[in-house]
Design a protein around this motif. Structure first.
Motif, PDB file in Angstrom:
ATOM      1  N   SER A 146      50.743 -14.285  45.130  1.00 24.13           N
ATOM      2  CA  SER A 146      50.902 -14.720  43.740  1.00 24.13           C
ATOM      3  C   SER A 146      51.826 -13.785  42.974  1.00 24.13           C
ATOM      4  O   SER A 146      52.694 -14.231  42.206  1.00 24.13           O
ATOM      5  CB  SER A 146      49.537 -14.788  43.051  1.00 24.13           C
ATOM      6  OG  SER A 146      48.674 -15.675  43.730  1.00 24.13           O
ATOM      7  N   LEU A 147      51.663 -12.487  43.173  1.00 25.73           N
ATOM      8  CA  LEU A 147      52.523 -11.517  42.498  1.00 25.73           C
ATOM      9  C   LEU A 147      53.975 -11.663  42.952  1.00 25.73           C
ATOM     10  O   LEU A 147      54.908 -11.625  42.131  1.00 25.73           O
ATOM     11  CB  LEU A 147      52.015 -10.106  42.776  1.00 25.73           C
ATOM     12  CG  LEU A 147      52.811  -8.957  42.139  1.00 25.73           C
ATOM     13  CD1 LEU A 147      52.775  -9.073  40.611  1.00 25.73           C
ATOM     14  CD2 LEU A 147      52.253  -7.607  42.588  1.00 25.73           C
ATOM     15  N   PHE A 148      54.178 -11.859  44.257  1.00 25.61           N
ATOM     16  CA  PHE A 148      55.535 -12.006  44.792  1.00 25.61           C
ATOM     17  C   PHE A 148      56.219 -13.252  44.221  1.00 25.61           C
ATOM     18  O   PHE A 148      57.381 -13.203  43.801  1.00 25.61           O
ATOM     19  CB  PHE A 148      55.482 -12.091  46.320  1.00 25.61           C
ATOM     20  CG  PHE A 148      56.805 -12.393  46.952  1.00 25.61           C
ATOM     21  CD1 PHE A 148      57.787 -11.421  47.050  1.00 25.61           C
ATOM     22  CD2 PHE A 148      57.081 -13.671  47.442  1.00 25.61           C
ATOM     23  CE1 PHE A 148      59.014 -11.707  47.625  1.00 25.61           C
ATOM     24  CE2 PHE A 148      58.295 -13.960  48.023  1.00 25.61           C
ATOM     25  CZ  PHE A 148      59.269 -12.967  48.110  1.00 25.61           C
ATOM     26  N   VAL A 149      55.484 -14.359  44.190  1.00 26.51           N
ATOM     27  CA  VAL A 149      56.049 -15.596  43.646  1.00 26.51           C
ATOM     28  C   VAL A 149      56.372 -15.433  42.156  1.00 26.51           C
ATOM     29  O   VAL A 149      57.404 -15.895  41.667  1.00 26.51           O
ATOM     30  CB  VAL A 149      55.078 -16.772  43.882  1.00 26.51           C
ATOM     31  CG1 VAL A 149      55.567 -18.031  43.153  1.00 26.51           C
ATOM     32  CG2 VAL A 149      54.941 -17.053  45.367  1.00 26.51           C
ATOM     33  N   GLY A 150      55.501 -14.753  41.407  1.00 22.38           N
ATOM     34  CA  GLY A 150      55.747 -14.534  39.981  1.00 22.38           C
ATOM     35  C   GLY A 150      56.991 -13.701  39.729  1.00 22.38           C
ATOM     36  O   GLY A 150      57.804 -14.031  38.847  1.00 22.38           O
ATOM     37  N   VAL A 151      57.145 -12.611  40.485  1.00 23.21           N
ATOM     38  CA  VAL A 151      58.329 -11.768  40.329  1.00 23.21           C
ATOM     39  C   VAL A 151      59.589 -12.527  40.720  1.00 23.21           C
ATOM     40  O   VAL A 151      60.625 -12.456  40.042  1.00 23.21           O
ATOM     41  CB  VAL A 151      58.186 -10.478  41.167  1.00 23.21           C
ATOM     42  CG1 VAL A 151      59.482  -9.687  41.165  1.00 23.21           C
ATOM     43  CG2 VAL A 151      57.039  -9.630  40.633  1.00 23.21           C
ATOM     44  N   LEU A 152      59.517 -13.289  41.815  1.00 23.68           N
ATOM     45  CA  LEU A 152      60.665 -14.065  42.264  1.00 23.68           C
ATOM     46  C   LEU A 152      61.076 -15.105  41.217  1.00 23.68           C
ATOM     47  O   LEU A 152      62.261 -15.278  40.921  1.00 23.68           O
ATOM     48  CB  LEU A 152      60.323 -14.753  43.587  1.00 23.68           C
ATOM     49  CG  LEU A 152      61.480 -15.444  44.328  1.00 23.68           C
ATOM     50  CD1 LEU A 152      62.506 -14.411  44.765  1.00 23.68           C
ATOM     51  CD2 LEU A 152      60.947 -16.220  45.524  1.00 23.68           C
ATOM     52  N   PHE A 153      60.094 -15.760  40.630  1.00 23.38           N
ATOM     53  CA  PHE A 153      60.379 -16.759  39.593  1.00 23.38           C
ATOM     54  C   PHE A 153      60.977 -16.107  38.349  1.00 23.38           C
ATOM     55  O   PHE A 153      61.907 -16.631  37.740  1.00 23.38           O
ATOM     56  CB  PHE A 153      59.088 -17.504  39.242  1.00 23.38           C
ATOM     57  CG  PHE A 153      59.266 -18.553  38.190  1.00 23.38           C
ATOM     58  CD1 PHE A 153      59.779 -19.802  38.509  1.00 23.38           C
ATOM     59  CD2 PHE A 153      58.920 -18.295  36.868  1.00 23.38           C
ATOM     60  CE1 PHE A 153      59.954 -20.774  37.528  1.00 23.38           C
ATOM     61  CE2 PHE A 153      59.081 -19.252  35.887  1.00 23.38           C
ATOM     62  CZ  PHE A 153      59.595 -20.499  36.223  1.00 23.38           C
ATOM     63  N   SER A 154      60.454 -14.945  37.979  1.00 27.09           N
ATOM     64  CA  SER A 154      60.953 -14.264  36.772  1.00 27.09           C
ATOM     65  C   SER A 154      62.397 -13.820  36.936  1.00 27.09           C
ATOM     66  O   SER A 154      63.213 -13.973  36.029  1.00 27.09           O
ATOM     67  CB  SER A 154      60.063 -13.053  36.461  1.00 27.09           C
ATOM     68  OG  SER A 154      58.732 -13.463  36.219  1.00 27.09           O
TER      69      SER A 154
END
Length: 360
Positions: A146-154
């Motif tokens: 979840s953290l990886f996807v959030g950073v990637l999206f940001s």
């Protein structure tokens, strides 16, 4: 229309048969080996161990499934409540769009974008509520993903988010509507599509230009249509005429040209401004009203043609800013069809100076 050819269907069916055969072979082998081992006392423990290799994971899966059922029901309730809530919200905004429901200060064209924003917020809230009840939501692996996807999206969507925010601002500022004739920066044309990310403009050359909403928001937007129907759009053009032409006559000719032009309104009446008094000419600005901004280019062309015709008929020359002419012995610039039949180019006039010291 052929969705799946006979050859492909045959290949797919062959593959299914082969996989089924392998699965059945493995299952029979798994049942046969423990059964044979169980016949002998010294291999009976090994038989039970092999059976446990399969039964133990299946038992764990079953316990996990039965233990997760209350959370599944909770998620189903959230999904159903969210679905019917969105249906109710959709009905409200549909009524606002059609005019069946009116709110002071809320325009009908705001209904669809506002509904999309509200729908996104409701779905996001439902997702936040459901998140703790998802399988493995509390595990470190799930948190890491979840953290990886959030950073990637940001990192990857900063430009897109900026365009979305700009699209929302443009919607509620009502800078333009679909079908309006606008100028955005150096682009002029009709708005054919507006989304939260981009605005598409079709020029008079039938070129579809896609402009990011962030660029639109930071550019100067000129809307030619917003006031055209009610108050009229003022078209203006400038001509430069020499000081030898009476300004009242120039005004009459310009106004007459505007009244004779198709697409120009008779009321309000056209008017003329004298914008400057230059060294060799006067600048006259003709202003005329139109309610057809979609054909501005054609109206301007017709207006310029009418100006030429009116001035030529009156024998008034339209001088360009750098036009120079030696009058003696030169043909006038007025077209021949507008000149008198007995017109002749003037002859050169030569005068001699008296000798130095002469009394004459």
């Amino acid at each position: 229309f052929e969705l799946l050819s006979a050859a492909r269907f045959a290949d797919a069916l062959t593959l299914v048969v082969r996989v089924t055969r392998v699965v059945l072979t493995v299952m029979l082998l798994y049942l046969f080996v423990p059964l044979v081992l169980s016949f002998f006392p010294w291999t009976a423990p090994l038989s039970r161990r092999i059976v446990g290799y399969v039964l133990s994971p299946l038992h764990t899966v079953w316990l996990g499934f039965t233990g997760y059922l209350p959370k599944v029901f909770f998620i189903l309730v959230i999904v159903l409540v969210t679905r019917y809530l969105l249906s109710l919200i959709r009905l409200v905004f549909q009524a606002l769009k059609t005019g069946a429901l009116a709110l002071e200060g809320f325009h009908a064209d705001w209904a669809d974008p506002t509904y999309n924003i509200v729908r996104f917020l409701v779905i996001a809230f439902a997702a936040v509520v459901m998140f703790p009840y998802l399988p493995g939501a509390g595990s470190d692996a799930f948190k890491g993903v979840s953290l990886f996807v959030g950073v990637l999206f940001s990192l990857g969507s900063s430009g897109a988010v900026g365009n979305i925010v700009a699209g929302v601002v443009l919607t509620y500022t009502r800078a333009f509507q679909i079908g309006d004739r606008v100028r955005i920066g150096e682009t002029m044309g009709d708005v054919v599509e507006r989304t939260l990310l981009v605005t598409r403009v079709r020029t008079i050359k039938n070129e579809d230009i896609t402009i990011p909403n962030g660029t639109v928001l930071s550019s100067q937007v000129i809307n030619y249509t917003s006031q055209a129907a009610s108050r009229g759009l003022i078209l203006n053009t400038t001509v430069t005429i020499g000081y030898d032409a009476p300004w009242r006559q120039v005004h009459e000719l310009l106004i007459g040209a505007a009244r004779a032009c198709e697409g120009i309104l008779q009321e309000p009446a056209p008017f003329v401004f004298q914008t400057s008094l230059d060294d060799f000419y006067v600048s006259y600005q003709l202003n005329a009203y139109t309610d057809q901004p979609a054909v501005m280019a054609r109206t301007y062309s017709d207006l310029h043609q009418q100006i030429q015709d009116k001035f030529n008929e009156a024998g008034v020359e339209i001088m360009s800013p750098h036009y120079r002419s030696a009058r003696d012995g030169n043909q006038t610039t007025v077209p021949a069809e507008n000149l008198p039949k007995d017109y002749r180019a003037p002859a050169f006039r030569v005068a001699s100076l008296p000798p130095a010291g002469s009394d004459r």
